[in-house]
Design an enzyme around this catalytic site. Sequence first.
Site, PDB file in Angstrom:
ATOM      1  N   ASP A  66       1.026  -1.070  -0.108  1.00  0.00           N
ATOM      2  CA  ASP A  66       0.157   0.087  -0.214  1.00  0.00           C
ATOM      3  C   ASP A  66       0.859   1.158   0.057  1.00  0.00           C
ATOM      4  O   ASP A  66       2.035   1.186   0.543  1.00  0.00           O
ATOM      5  CB  ASP A  66      -0.959  -0.001   1.140  1.00  0.00           C
ATOM      6  N   HIS A 211       3.597  -2.222   3.592  1.00  0.00           N
ATOM      7  CA  HIS A 211       3.903  -0.678   2.822  1.00  0.00           C
ATOM      8  C   HIS A 211       5.396  -0.521   3.002  1.00  0.00           C
ATOM      9  O   HIS A 211       6.139  -0.579   3.641  1.00  0.00           O
ATOM     10  CB  HIS A 211       3.310   0.329   4.160  1.00  0.00           C
TER      11      HIS A 211
END
Length: 254
Positions: A66, A211
């Site tokens: 993400d 992430h």
Amino acid sequence: MPRKNPRAGGRSVALLAAATSLALTLSGCSMSTVSPADVRGEPVEGAVQLEGPDCDELKCIALTFDSAPSEHTPELLEILREEEVPVTFFLLGRNHIDTYPELVQQMVDEGHELANHTWTHPRLTEIEPDEVREELERTQEAVAELTGITMTLMRPPQGRTNDEVGEISRELGLAQVLWSVTAKDYQTTDSELIRSRVLDGADEDGIILLHDLYDGTVPAVPGIIEELKAQHYTFVTVSQLFAPGVAEPGRVYR
């Protein structure tokens, strides 16, 4: 929680780091979710068939990142290239796509899947419908302009969604993709802890949330890949995990 990228906006940082550990509970409160295996059982007539492994026959798993791209993305792409592992990047607009446009194209060139993670990372359940639409449309348009690709998947920030977000996603042709395991890498720079959290939660047809913008995450990736390969997992993109089925716009998948 501080963020390594000094160019990132403060609002994006705060929202991204806040309470993601609650997201799986919160996101499922009003909308049912569909599993990858269920999608594979629903091939769509006329849909473009993706090339890739047969996840009905193999033990597949999807790595997703993400809020890409970031300053750490080049290192991550090098690791993925060496390991021949495709992933799905859920792209964030402000201070990401607009700061590293060349990395977005590199992701495509190296066989990764692009998906939508909004422009500024708001909680979509807490803003007006027109704002939800703008968040998603602006990111769609930026990626299409850079790469010519129309993304078909989105991930709501913090996994927070509701019927209204689902309807807007449907109108924009975007299926909603959550995850089955998160390393909570916004909480720690300990790469070994990130690795162990992923491995503890990994399972067949899993969707792993990471992430690449946090300092501890990319160093954890080689160990994650090595161990999962040793456990005979095959890495695929999210769309490959669903094939020959296709995710339906607006629905929520996990």
